[in-house]
Design a protein around this motif. Sequence first.
Motif, PDB file in Angstrom:
ATOM      1  N   THR A 154       0.825  -1.210   0.000  1.00 24.08           N
ATOM      2  CA  THR A 154       0.000   0.000   0.000  1.00 24.08           C
ATOM      3  C   THR A 154       0.854   1.253   0.000  1.00 24.08           C
ATOM      4  OG1 THR A 154      -1.778  -1.171   1.171  1.00 24.08           O
ATOM      5  CG2 THR A 154      -1.815   1.231   1.233  1.00 24.08           C
ATOM      6  N   ASN A 155       1.915   1.272   0.807  1.00 19.86           N
ATOM      7  CA  ASN A 155       2.815   2.427   0.833  1.00 19.86           C
ATOM      8  C   ASN A 155       3.510   2.622  -0.508  1.00 19.86           C
ATOM      9  OD1 ASN A 155       2.168   2.937   3.485  1.00 19.86           O
ATOM     10  ND2 ASN A 155       3.985   1.929   4.316  1.00 19.86           N
ATOM     11  N   ALA A 156       3.897   1.513  -1.133  1.00 14.37           N
ATOM     12  CA  ALA A 156       4.559   1.624  -2.440  1.00 14.37           C
ATOM     13  C   ALA A 156       3.616   2.217  -3.479  1.00 14.37           C
ATOM     14  CB  ALA A 156       5.049   0.244  -2.891  1.00 14.37           C
ATOM     15  N   VAL A 157       2.342   1.832  -3.438  1.00  8.63           N
ATOM     16  CA  VAL A 157       1.370   2.356  -4.400  1.00  8.63           C
ATOM     17  C   VAL A 157       1.108   3.841  -4.156  1.00  8.63           C
ATOM     18  CG1 VAL A 157      -1.014   2.182  -5.171  1.00  8.63           C
ATOM     19  CG2 VAL A 157       0.307   0.106  -4.762  1.00  8.63           C
ATOM     20  N   LYS A 158       0.989   4.229  -2.894  1.00  3.80           N
ATOM     21  CA  LYS A 158       0.591   5.600  -2.568  1.00  3.80           C
ATOM     22  C   LYS A 158       1.743   6.601  -2.644  1.00  3.80           C
ATOM     23  CE  LYS A 158      -3.301   4.528   0.505  1.00  3.80           C
ATOM     24  NZ  LYS A 158      -3.828   4.675   1.893  1.00  3.80           N
ATOM     25  N   HIS A 159       2.939   6.194  -2.206  1.00  8.76           N
ATOM     26  CA  HIS A 159       3.982   7.185  -1.968  1.00  8.76           C
ATOM     27  C   HIS A 159       5.247   7.026  -2.807  1.00  8.76           C
ATOM     28  CE1 HIS A 159       1.488   8.194   1.449  1.00  8.76           C
ATOM     29  NE2 HIS A 159       1.667   6.994   1.994  1.00  8.76           N
ATOM     30  N   SER A 160       5.552   5.838  -3.298  1.00 11.66           N
ATOM     31  CA  SER A 160       6.875   5.628  -3.888  1.00 11.66           C
ATOM     32  C   SER A 160       6.924   5.913  -5.380  1.00 11.66           C
ATOM     33  CB  SER A 160       7.332   4.189  -3.634  1.00 11.66           C
ATOM     34  OG  SER A 160       6.586   3.276  -4.422  1.00 11.66           O
ATOM     35  N   GLY A 161       5.778   5.892  -6.052  1.00  7.77           N
ATOM     36  CA  GLY A 161       5.775   6.026  -7.498  1.00  7.77           C
ATOM     37  C   GLY A 161       6.373   4.819  -8.200  1.00  7.77           C
ATOM     38  N   ALA A 162       6.291   3.654  -7.554  1.00 11.83           N
ATOM     39  CA  ALA A 162       6.890   2.445  -8.114  1.00 11.83           C
ATOM     40  C   ALA A 162       6.041   1.901  -9.258  1.00 11.83           C
ATOM     41  CB  ALA A 162       7.045   1.383  -7.024  1.00 11.83           C
ATOM     42  N   ALA A 163       6.709   1.228 -10.183  1.00 16.08           N
ATOM     43  CA  ALA A 163       6.025   0.554 -11.286  1.00 16.08           C
ATOM     44  C   ALA A 163       5.910  -0.944 -11.054  1.00 16.08           C
ATOM     45  CB  ALA A 163       6.759   0.808 -12.604  1.00 16.08           C
ATOM     46  N   MET A 164       6.676  -1.472 -10.093  1.00 17.99           N
ATOM     47  CA  MET A 164       6.665  -2.903  -9.810  1.00 17.99           C
ATOM     48  C   MET A 164       7.046  -3.134  -8.358  1.00 17.99           C
ATOM     49  SD  MET A 164       6.440  -6.140 -10.716  1.00 17.99           S
ATOM     50  CE  MET A 164       6.489  -6.158 -12.524  1.00 17.99           C
ATOM     51  N   VAL A 165       6.365  -4.083  -7.717  1.00 14.72           N
ATOM     52  CA  VAL A 165       6.665  -4.484  -6.353  1.00 14.72           C
ATOM     53  C   VAL A 165       6.933  -5.983  -6.350  1.00 14.72           C
ATOM     54  CG1 VAL A 165       5.864  -4.603  -3.963  1.00 14.72           C
ATOM     55  CG2 VAL A 165       5.233  -2.649  -5.383  1.00 14.72           C
ATOM     56  N   THR A 166       7.966  -6.389  -5.640  1.00 13.44           N
ATOM     57  CA  THR A 166       8.308  -7.808  -5.514  1.00 13.44           C
ATOM     58  C   THR A 166       8.144  -8.226  -4.059  1.00 13.44           C
ATOM     59  OG1 THR A 166       9.903  -7.651  -7.329  1.00 13.44           O
ATOM     60  CG2 THR A 166      10.077  -9.563  -5.870  1.00 13.44           C
ATOM     61  N   VAL A 167       7.360  -9.280  -3.847  1.00 15.60           N
ATOM     62  CA  VAL A 167       7.124  -9.813  -2.504  1.00 15.60           C
ATOM     63  C   VAL A 167       7.663 -11.235  -2.467  1.00 15.60           C
ATOM     64  CG1 VAL A 167       5.412 -10.373  -0.743  1.00 15.60           C
ATOM     65  CG2 VAL A 167       5.064  -8.384  -2.216  1.00 15.60           C
ATOM     66  N   ARG A 168       8.606 -11.476  -1.541  1.00 14.50           N
ATOM     67  CA  ARG A 168       9.191 -12.808  -1.389  1.00 14.50           C
ATOM     68  C   ARG A 168       9.002 -13.281   0.053  1.00 14.50           C
ATOM     69  NH1 ARG A 168      13.045  -9.996  -4.339  1.00 14.50           N
ATOM     70  NH2 ARG A 168      14.215  -9.561  -2.424  1.00 14.50           N
ATOM     71  N   ALA A 169       8.519 -14.493   0.196  1.00 19.32           N
ATOM     72  CA  ALA A 169       8.332 -15.095   1.517  1.00 19.32           C
ATOM     73  C   ALA A 169       8.941 -16.490   1.498  1.00 19.32           C
ATOM     74  CB  ALA A 169       6.849 -15.170   1.885  1.00 19.32           C
ATOM     75  N   ASP A 170       9.742 -16.796   2.503  1.00 22.74           N
ATOM     76  CA  ASP A 170      10.322 -18.130   2.609  1.00 22.74           C
ATOM     77  C   ASP A 170      10.579 -18.436   4.070  1.00 22.74           C
ATOM     78  OD1 ASP A 170      13.368 -17.581   3.288  1.00 22.74           O
ATOM     79  OD2 ASP A 170      12.814 -16.173   1.698  1.00 22.74           O
ATOM     80  N   ARG A 171      10.654 -19.696   4.355  1.00 26.81           N
ATOM     81  CA  ARG A 171      10.922 -20.140   5.726  1.00 26.81           C
ATOM     82  C   ARG A 171      12.169 -20.997   5.726  1.00 26.81           C
ATOM     83  NH1 ARG A 171       7.063 -23.493  10.028  1.00 26.81           N
ATOM     84  NH2 ARG A 171       8.658 -23.666  11.653  1.00 26.81           N
ATOM     85  N   THR A 172      13.125 -20.606   6.575  1.00 28.98           N
ATOM     86  CA  THR A 172      14.363 -21.349   6.737  1.00 28.98           C
ATOM     87  C   THR A 172      14.457 -21.785   8.187  1.00 28.98           C
ATOM     88  OG1 THR A 172      15.418 -19.991   5.035  1.00 28.98           O
ATOM     89  CG2 THR A 172      16.854 -21.291   6.459  1.00 28.98           C
ATOM     90  N   GLY A 173      14.241 -23.066   8.424  1.00 28.75           N
ATOM     91  CA  GLY A 173      14.282 -23.565   9.792  1.00 28.75           C
ATOM     92  C   GLY A 173      13.169 -22.949  10.625  1.00 28.75           C
TER      93      GLY A 173
END
Length: 383
Positions: A309-328
Amino acid sequence: MRNFLVRRLRVAAGVLLGFLSAAVELVLTLASGLWLLATLGRSADERRGETPILAGARWWAGLQRRRMTLWYGQDPAGVAAPLTGMPALAYVSTRWTVGVLGGVVLLAALSGAAYASLLVWGWFWVDLDRWPVTMVISAFGGLFLLFLSMQGVHAVALMDEQLARHFLSPSDRMSMQRRIGELAESRAGVVQAVHDERRRIERDLHDGVQQRLVALGMLLGRARRAPDPGKSAELLRQAHEESQQALVELRDVAWRVYPAALDEGGLAAALESVAERAAIPVRLSCDLRDIPPPTAQAVAYFVAAEAVTNAVKHSGAAMVTVRADRTGALLRLCVEDDGRGGADPSGSGLLGLARRVAALDGTLTVASPAGGPTVITAELPCV
């Protein structure tokens, strides 16, 4: 092999500096002994405060900790700075013995290297007719002494670390007090985060859904009073559209409070809903071989939703990357956008996320240099 040799040479350099430090520590030890004798008959009130001897010992202990961190490659004391007063003085008064031992071991290593070098230059300077066997035995004995001395250098470094850990690490009582302080701070942060969330929900309901419902009531009232059937039908159509918009906004509020997808499909499904609702493209990568605890999934979801939401409203970004992983036992979530950067970690939104993460003993880091990119990383324990 090269990395192994570099590591050994770094440790040897650290031990050498520790040996050179032993002279200063011996002087501090003698000075502290004289100071203790001079203050032996004084009461605790008269000796209260940090004397120059204690201040010097604390400073020197901090210097030794930095030496070990630089040359041994880790923080042996486990604290950001040496403890004040007597623990640091006790450490300095004891460490000089390890420093002297390190010097003796290094001297043995030099002797072994000198004898081992006979295999290189001894053929030109030693009378091979009289001393060939002696030269070969001395050279191989030097190699063996060099090998033992290098192992001894590593052992001295371990002793150095253990001594620092013994004297400079916080006691169980201090660790418990620090832990209690952290828990009290995180609890206050959770209370504040819940309060902020309630205010946001109230604002969304008041400015969105409530206004829609008021407009819907007014349209229905006008439709009832309209004498013209055509006008009444048009007002009813507008009222129906308002009711649909009110339902959409009500679903959005409920989704921001807690998404049903989190319980039905887990974190991956909830993050997919975040990507679908975003106004800009979101690239999603979710690698969760083991299912994290529900609390960790919920916090990770809120971090991702707020960051997008912050990236859409304030950053002027054209692409957002979301990565989630679990290590141990660690769930790691990373949200990166290609916007202009400059995000303020002390802002209300990111501060609220930091409080949520801290409530689970996790960490939230924000890297947002001017010009971007902005990278928000949350690490959540899953124990």
